[in-house]
Design a protein around this motif. Structure first.
Motif, PDB file in Angstrom:
ATOM      1  N   THR A 114      18.232  40.258 -19.882  1.00 24.67           N
ATOM      2  CA  THR A 114      19.345  41.126 -20.616  1.00 24.67           C
ATOM      3  C   THR A 114      20.291  39.610 -20.561  1.00 24.67           C
ATOM      4  OG1 THR A 114      18.213  43.088 -20.624  1.00 24.67           O
ATOM      5  CG2 THR A 114      21.014  43.078 -21.401  1.00 24.67           C
ATOM      6  N   ILE A 115      20.778  39.394 -21.151  1.00 23.82           N
ATOM      7  CA  ILE A 115      22.005  37.978 -21.221  1.00 23.82           C
ATOM      8  C   ILE A 115      23.393  38.838 -20.324  1.00 23.82           C
ATOM      9  CG2 ILE A 115      23.266  36.502 -21.377  1.00 23.82           C
ATOM     10  CD1 ILE A 115      21.801  35.349 -23.069  1.00 23.82           C
ATOM     11  N   SER A 116      23.760  38.531 -19.207  1.00 23.53           N
ATOM     12  CA  SER A 116      24.938  39.853 -18.653  1.00 23.53           C
ATOM     13  C   SER A 116      25.367  38.556 -17.661  1.00 23.53           C
ATOM     14  CB  SER A 116      24.328  40.387 -18.020  1.00 23.53           C
ATOM     15  OG  SER A 116      25.221  40.944 -17.312  1.00 23.53           O
ATOM     16  N   VAL A 117      26.786  38.652 -17.276  1.00 20.53           N
ATOM     17  CA  VAL A 117      27.303  38.198 -16.258  1.00 20.53           C
ATOM     18  C   VAL A 117      26.226  38.760 -14.534  1.00 20.53           C
ATOM     19  CG1 VAL A 117      29.186  39.197 -15.947  1.00 20.53           C
ATOM     20  CG2 VAL A 117      29.303  37.529 -14.990  1.00 20.53           C
ATOM     21  N   ASP A 118      25.971  39.943 -14.780  1.00 19.62           N
ATOM     22  CA  ASP A 118      25.252  40.485 -13.596  1.00 19.62           C
ATOM     23  C   ASP A 118      24.051  39.921 -13.413  1.00 19.62           C
ATOM     24  OD1 ASP A 118      27.835  41.646 -13.089  1.00 19.62           O
ATOM     25  OD2 ASP A 118      27.470  42.608 -14.594  1.00 19.62           O
TER      26      ASP A 118
ATOM     27  N   GLU B 187      13.545  37.715 -25.787  1.00 21.57           N
ATOM     28  CA  GLU B 187      12.009  37.588 -25.935  1.00 21.57           C
ATOM     29  C   GLU B 187      11.759  36.223 -25.986  1.00 21.57           C
ATOM     30  OE1 GLU B 187      10.224  40.973 -27.774  1.00 21.57           O
ATOM     31  OE2 GLU B 187       8.536  39.726 -26.283  1.00 21.57           O
ATOM     32  N   GLY B 188      11.312  35.969 -24.688  1.00 22.57           N
ATOM     33  CA  GLY B 188      11.482  34.419 -24.675  1.00 22.57           C
ATOM     34  C   GLY B 188      12.787  33.432 -23.714  1.00 22.57           C
ATOM     35  N   PHE B 189      11.492  32.872 -22.781  1.00 25.73           N
ATOM     36  CA  PHE B 189      12.926  32.859 -21.676  1.00 25.73           C
ATOM     37  C   PHE B 189      12.500  31.081 -21.061  1.00 25.73           C
ATOM     38  CE2 PHE B 189      15.492  32.234 -18.231  1.00 25.73           C
ATOM     39  CZ  PHE B 189      17.192  32.814 -19.167  1.00 25.73           C
TER      40      PHE B 189
END
Ligand code: URP
Ligand code: ZN
Ligand code: ZN
Length: 464
Positions: A402-406, A426-428
């Motif tokens: 989950t993209i997040s600054v944290d 999903e996929g990284f």
């Protein structure tokens, strides 16, 4: 030093096969089934894709703009890019009014040299150029700066008039270089902005409302016509709307050699971000602004069909807490730009391949190969082949983040917010190799400042 990448599924813009890749120093020297070579390092890519390293042809690191300087410099920005699977970026050096472009190049070389995690080149932004200095464009091309950006936006800052566009395009056509255009009618936009301010409309959303898609489309129509007259190819940067895309396609159907990129912000974000409470909308103040949601599907179709050639980031980060707030009481003072250099591969893979909009090959073309070809880097960059630089991304198609600054896996940019906060991918990219050196290993940075080298790019030779 040698490196063996084993058991991966290799994807280029045209290939899809399982094989091992052997790298000596910085170059791919052998690709084959079950290679038995002794190597100093082995990377197991079982159940992973192996993509060519991402090529991001549009970033702004360490750039003075809007009364401040971008939050990411070449060190932080390129390290973040590496985390995201980008191994080459092309940044924008600036020729400032009254100074030569060669001075601008020297300044940008000083900013980048010895500081980058990945390889880099420069486009040059031209802000004024007398006839007597047009030869500088050829000198720059010989230095590997084979593309130039001109603006029809930002009057008084970066804007150039149509005559300048025509003169520079003619020279580019003769020299074999490529003109990148920021296409928005800045003169009309400034009138709309004046009117908004007179009416007391100062909130961030008025940035977007004063830059209508029609004014982007008008500029695309105009600059493609000028390119046709000048007999030069043209590349539209950060194309954001269906109206603009329509004009690009019309021009191309007329025979103009017109190319364009779009960016993740135009594929995933929409106008509602400006309508959020308080000053939140400032995070998305960029030019062109993000658009009504229905534009997104039109842009995706443009990518599928080949009407749009590439996805770049236009990474231009400003901190929310003390930089975006420069425009707290006046949207025209909010520095324009947003972060995203490390989010491109995961986002485009998730929204593109994951949602069944594009194939794996198309994905590679969009995030790597097309930009490498258009900007004189192919086949050193942009593919996996014998003799190419060993820029490789080991990509796990099942890894969810989950993209997040944290989130320490998804955020390394030197900025206090993420434009894609809460987006599930999903996929990284897990392991990233730059010219044969592992610089990101299982999402941990293991490279060093200064690993990256300046790329002297070749002349424009089209996409084929
Ligand atoms: O808002 C943006 N796009 N900032 C960066 C400068 C530019 O026009 O690309
Ligand atoms: Zn621009
Ligand atoms: Zn830009």
């Amino acid at each position: 030093m040698s490196l063996l990448v084993k058991n991966g599924r290799i994807i280029t813009a045209v290939d899809d096969y399982r094989a091992d890749i052997f790298v000596e120093r910085d170059t791919i020297t052998l690709i084959g089934q079950q290679l038995k070579m002794e190597a100093d390092q082995v990377v197991d890519a079982q159940e992973r894709y192996v993509f060519p390293g991402g090529v991001d042809p549009h970033t702004h690191m360490d750039m003075p703009f809007g009364g401040t300087v971008t939050a990411d410099n070449f060190e932080t920005g390129t390290r973040a890019a590496a985390h995201g699977g980008t191994t080459t970026l092309i940044d924008f050096a600036i020729q400032t009014k009254g100074h030569s472009a060669l001075e601008g190049l020297e300044t940008w070389h000083k900013k980048a040299a010895g500081n980058t995690a990945i390889d880099y080149g420069f486009h040059m932004i031209i802000t004024d150029i007398e006839d007597g200095r047009l030869d500088d464009l050829r000198t720059l091309a010989d230095e590997g700066i084979t593309s130039f950006k001109l603006f029809t936006a930002y009057p008084g800052v970066l804007y150039v008039d149509d005559g300048t566009i025509y003169r520079v395009m003619r020279r580019a056509g003769e020299d074999g270089t490529l003109i990148c255009m920021h296409a928005e009618n800045g003169i009309v936009i400034d009138e709309i902005v004046k009117q908004a301010l007179q009416e007391g409309r100062t909130a961030p959303k008025w940035h977007a409302l004063s830059r209508p898609t029609l004014m982007e489309a008008e500029a695309v129509q105009r600059v493609t016509a000028i390119a046709q007259q000048a007999e030069a190819p043209v590349y539209i940067v950060h194309l954001s709307s269906a109206d603009a895309l329509e004009q690009l396609v019309i021009a191309r159907n007329r025979g103009v050699r017109a190319f364009a990129e779009t960016c993740p912000q135009y594929l995933f974000l929409d106008h509602s971000h400006y309508e959020q409470d308080g000053f939140e909308g400032a995070k998305y103040v960029m030019s062109p602004p993000i658009r009504e949601q229905w534009n997104q599907e039109v842009l995706w179709r443009g990518l599928q069909s080949g009407d749009l050639q590439a996805v770049a980031t236009d990474h231009c980060s400003f901190r929310f807490k003390d930089q975006k707030t420069l425009g707290k009481d006046d949207f025209t003072k909010i520095p324009n730009g947003g972060p995203g250099v490390e989010n491109r591969l995961a986002m485009v893979y998730t929204g593109g391949v994951g949602q069944g909009r594009i194939s794996l090959n198309k994905f590679v073309e969009l995030i790597s190969t097309a930009a490498a070809k258009l900007f004189g880097l192919f086949p050193k960059k942009g593919t996996i082949a014998l003799g190419s630089d060993a820029d490789l991304v080991i990509f796990n198609p099942r890894r969810k983040e989950t993209i997040s600054v944290d989130n320490p896996v998804t955020h390394h940019m030197n900025v206090d917010y993420s434009a894609y906060e809460g987006f599930a991918v999903e996929g990284f990219p897990e392991t990233v190799i730059s010219r044969g050196k592992i610089i990101v290993k299982d999402c941990e940075y293991v490279g060093q400042k200064g690993d990256g080298q300046f790329l002297k790019r070749g002349y424009f030779s089209g996409l084929d």
